[in-house]
Design an enzyme around this catalytic site. Structure first.
Site, PDB file in Angstrom:
ATOM      1  N   GLY A 123      59.731 -37.704  75.731  1.00 33.01           N
ATOM      2  CA  GLY A 123      59.884 -36.471  76.520  1.00 33.01           C
ATOM      3  C   GLY A 123      59.647 -35.244  75.635  1.00 33.01           C
ATOM      4  CG  HIS A 124      62.429 -34.279  72.552  1.00 33.72           C
ATOM      5  ND1 HIS A 124      63.186 -35.423  72.425  1.00 33.72           N
ATOM      6  CD2 HIS A 124      63.286 -33.301  72.949  1.00 33.72           C
ATOM      7  CE1 HIS A 124      64.446 -35.150  72.710  1.00 33.72           C
ATOM      8  NE2 HIS A 124      64.539 -33.880  73.034  1.00 33.72           N
TER       9      HIS A 124
END
Ligand code: PAF
Length: 286
Positions: free
Chosen positions: A36-37
């Site tokens: 996600g990051h």
């Protein structure tokens, strides 16, 4: 990739970057990075000349009974991931470097901060808004990237930027999900293997709601009931909230429309998990 811990050093480096007419993209994180990051950094790379990723486990956004001291950390792995994803400067200040004195200033985005997550975490979002504001002042980004997984946080930061006239474009990026649909989160590491299996009920319940809406259901009460019944089919999950709201104002709605967002928070054991969907799109893949 440069490694910087001193806010002043970062500020003067970025003053020079701006003199050269380059654009700056900021990806604020608390580390223990997952895909996600990485998706935020990769998006920032496509839209800016210089990418600053920050890793700072912000004490202001944890209350006394929360997991500040045990929050997962792995700076070596995070450094490798940031480099690979295209970060130019990794900013990892120590708490004393960020807050060299007692912090007396706090940014509070009222109304949006007291609902949903704010009910059980009343001081959380002022901690988030204060540190994000400080990062904006240190970095001076053109664009800043946040995941839609923290939907409420994203709306609060958008509102703060409007209210305080920050010259920053806030970019919300789609939730990245695991093979079974569970939203990626650094806190998923707290789940044991049985709890991790059970957690897939969350995206399933949200997807159920999406299918009911696609089938024509407009009233939000039955939608909330469907999600609740599905979640509570496991005795190991308890529901903190299930809400159907306007995606920007976060006010509850009784009919689904184009602006609607469905948000959920549950507990599995001692781990609290949040998720949300655009009910017209649902979860992809599941
Ligand atoms: O979403 C997070 O990881 C944090 O709340 C943020 C935005 C980095 C502020 O500490």
């Amino acid at each position: 990739m440069e490694l910087v811990t001193d806010p002043k050093e970062l500020q003067s480096y970025l003053d020079q970057v701006r003199v050269e007419g380059k654009t700056i993209g900021l990806v604020p994180t608390m580390g223990f990075l997952h895909q996600g990051h990485i998706s935020l950094i990769e998006r920032a790379v496509t839209e800016n000349d210089v990418i600053i990723t920050t890793i700072f486990v912000n004490p202001l956004q944890f209350s006394a009974n929360e997991d500040l001291s045990t929050y997962p950390r792995n700076i070596e792995k995070d450094t490798e991931l940031c480099l690979k994803a295209g970060t130019n400067v990794l900013f990892t200040p120590a708490v004393e470097e960020m807050f060299c004195d007692t912090v007396l200033t706090s940014i509070s985005v009222s109304n949006l901060s007291s609902v949903l997550e704010g009910v059980s975490r009343p001081t959380h979002f002022s901690g988030v808004a204060t540190v994000v504001s400080k990062l904006f002042n240190i970095v001076g980004p053109c664009r800043a990237y946040f995941g839609e997984k923290d939907w409420q946080q994203l709306q609060i930061i958008r509102k703060m930027v409007i209210d305080l006239s920050y010259p920053v474009e806030v970019i919300g990026c789609p939730i990245i999900r695991d093979h079974d649909g569970l939203a990626l989160s650094s806190r998923n590491v707290y789940l044991n293997s049985e709890q991790r299996e059970i957690a897939s009920i969350i995206p399933q319940a949200l997807q159920n709601a999406h299918e009911r809406i696609r089938g024509g259901e407009k009233n939000t009460q039955p939608i909330k009931e469907i999600i609740s019944e599905h979640i509570l089919s496991s005795s190991q999950i308890s529901v903190d909230y299930i809400e159907v709201v306007n995606g920007e104002s976060l006010e509850p709605v009784i009919q689904v429309d184009e602006e609607t967002r469905v948000l959920i928070a549950v507990r599995i054991g001692t781990t609290r998990l949040i998720d949300n969907i655009n009910p017209h799109i649902g979860i992809n893949p599941i």
